[in-house]
Design an enzyme around this catalytic site. Structure first.
Site: not given
Length: 614
Positions: A317, A347, A388-389, A456, A594
């Site tokens: 629709d 990133w 970042e960053y 990480y 993540w």
């Protein structure tokens, strides 16, 4: 150099290539035979080193077919990447394509098509459609063998209104394409995996379930064993919500392509009930404004009833919302406690923040208008910024100054107001003079609801010769390659800069980073390069590593594994349990990860997070 967020960028870059090219696959050219299902494939474009192709499946029989499966081989040096309107699987040089769900049924005399991009100069051979030659030879008949019955049907969970089932996979001479779950004589769900959740049930009621397997030719197996399950009693009180501590998972927009991970998987894995927030990654930052990342995946992709969270197909629709956004809307309806934030940057797409920082108010206004677009305003509860960053180098280098991040977050808070969430994923580089020192994270903390330090990607095969080190150590340890590259160092440094513990979450990677050419089992060994990965060298999902290269030791509060000549660092349910104790002991707001598709189908890692936080 800290690589927090690097994995996302590389995955994103590959996904964007897939999205731009489309997504589907092909079969060889063949003559059409009467009274048969046939397939004809052609190169629609050929530039020598690659090609674009299209396959058309024609139902020349007198009855409709439900489901199709096309297979062929490619010569060495030729491969197919992006595909659209079909699902692709690859084993060596052998390619298999099945219907996308919405195009499974082909009426008598009708057709269905799919497309693909390829590299190399070769072309396909040995084409079959539903188990018979694509040119119709050997048909009618084709694949007439039904799959075996699924085995060991069992209940793996229940509530007052739902039952979760699992079973052992069926076998077939060509291949199983779907499983139909029956509640009594009523089909309750259709899935492609070996588990399903049947919802909409009544409390304190006994239901009997069976499962049947189906192949691409529509052959249906005998029923599995029957299992009877009594739903929980409804005591009149609402189900207890999640704990006060947050569990936030990133959903990668591009995961709907090669990874075949959709919003429905958040539900069927059991993750939705354990999450408090979902960060939808990523929106882009261009010309000083927030912009859409992939509009097709975000709000236009058609979801069939079988693919949809609520079992209802999307519509065409005019003005109807489809894609991930509509599926998130349905997920929130099913799990009212869930909040969703739209994350911008990452990133690959952080290069635009420098221009945005020149006029923070204009940037904030563009973001607000996009997030609060009337088509999907109810889907999102705020915005997450992944720059970042600030005033440092990532994929590009930023020189906007130490105050830019604070001013940007202040403008976002002013525009989004007190009733929307404003958060930020930030660096975890706590080395002396490192990225935490480059921006005023302490000053900006007053404007955010919380920070997500990316604890990480500290170490990995971007340093190809090593030394080997787990990419997400909780604490320092003797021989760590870089001081300040561990989670505790980041948390303590941010707290020292004035960021309240109640606004900090601990980051978890649902993946590992690894090297090859490693002979030393303990950390600190030399290597010859990145280990092979499914989507990218040097990176692999936990769900793969747990069996392919099981953990052999722990260091710095995380796990590592040495198998053959490969060395991997990744978190396990046990090490996540230790990290959740750290969250509680430090008084942090919770934990995030993540990203969702890296977990097992039954959510081992997110369960460890929820169990650890209570």
């Amino acid at each position: 150099m800290s690589r927090s967020g690097g994995r996302r960028a590389l995955a994103l870059a590959g996904a964007l290539t897939i999205a731009a090219a489309g997504s589907a696959v092909v079969a060889p050219a063949a003559a059409t035979a009467a009274a048969a299902v046939t397939a004809t494939c052609t190169k629609t474009s050929d530039w020598g080193t690659g090609f674009e192709g299209k396959c058309t499946i024609t139902n020349g029989t007198g009855t409709a077919i439900s489901g199709w499966r096309l297979e062929f081989d490619l010569p060495s040096g030729t491969s197919i990447g992006a595909t659209w309107d079909a699902k692709k699987s690859v084993s060596g040089d052998h390619y298999t394509f099945t219907d996308a769900g919405w195009n499974a049924t082909i009426q008598a005399g009708g057709t269905a098509s799919f497309g693909f991009n390829g590299t190399g100069s070769g072309w396909i051979s040995g084409c079959t459609i539903n188990g018979a030659a694509c040119d119709g030879s050997g048909q009618p008949g084709g694949d007439t063998q039904a799959p075996s019955a699924p085995g060991n049907l069992r209940s793996t969970g229940k509530t007052a209104t739902s039952v979760t089932l699992a079973w052992n996979a069926a076998t077939d001479d060509v291949g199983v394409t779907a499983y139909d779950v029956y509640r009594g004589d009523t089909k309750a769900a259709t899935v492609t995996g070996t588990s399903a959740t049947v919802s909409g049930l009544s409390p304190d009621t006994t239901y009997t379930f069976t499962v049947r397997a189906r192949d691409a030719a529509g052959n249906t197996s005998p029923a599995s064993n029957a299992v009877s399950v009594t739903t929980d009693a409804d005591d009149g009180n609402p189900d207890p919500g999640p704990s006060d501590r947050k569990i936030i998972g990133y959903f990668a927009e591009w995961g709907v392509y090669q990874r075949n991970y959709h919003v429905k998987n958040i539900d069927t894995s059991g993750s939705a009930a354990k999450l408090t927030h979902i960060n939808y990654a990523f929106g882009n930052v261009q010309n000083g404004q927030c912009t859409i990342g992939d509009s097709y995946a975000a709000y236009d992709r058609f979801y069939s009833a079988a693919e949809s969270v609520d079992g209802q197909a999307d519509t065409w629709d005019s003005g109807a919302l489809r894609g991930n956004f509509n599926q998130l809307r349905k997920l929130k309806k099913k799990y009212p406690h869930l909040k969703v934030l739209w994350s911008f940057g990452g990133w690959s797409w952080s290069g635009g923040f420098g221009q945005a920082a020149r006029n923070p108010a204009a940037f904030a206004d563009s973001c607000y208008r996009l997030v609060e677009d009337p088509r999907w305003a109810d889907v999102f509860d705020g915005i997450d910024i992944d720059w970042e960053y600030p005033n440092a180098c990532g994929a590009t280098c930023d020189n906007s100054g130490p105050d830019a991040f604070r001013e940007l977050m202040a403008a976002l808070r002013q525009r989004f107001g007190p009733n929307n969430l404003v958060t930020a994923a930030i660096t975890a580089d706590a080395s002396s003079g490192g990225k935490i020192d480059a921006a005023d994270y302490g000053g900006a903390a007053q404007y955010v609801d919380w920070y997500l330090p990316m604890t990480y990607d500290f170490f990995g095969a971007f340093d190809a010769d090593g030394p080997t080190a787990p990419h997400s150590p909780l604490t320092s340890y003797p021989g760590i390659p870089q001081e300040g590259f561990n989670s505790d160092a980041a948390i303590q440094k941010l707290k020292a800069k004035g960021v309240p513990a109640s606004k900090l979450l601990l980051g978890i990677g649902f993946y590992g980073r690894g090297w090859t050419g490693v002979t030393q089992s303990a950390p600190g060994g030399s290597a010859t390069g990145p280990a092979p990965g499914t989507y990218e060298q040097g990176i692999e999902d936990y769900k793969v590593l747990k069996d392919r290269c099981p953990a052999t030791g722990t260091v710095g509060g995380t796990a590592y594994a040495h198998c053959g000549n490969q060395w991997w660092g990744y978190d396990t349910p046990a090490t996540i349990g230790g990290k959740m104790n750290y969250v509680k002991n430090q008084g942090l707001a919770g934990s995030f990860f993540w990203e969702l598709s890296g977990d097992t189908g039954n959510g081992e890692l997110i369960s460890a997070m929820r169990n650890g936080l209570g």
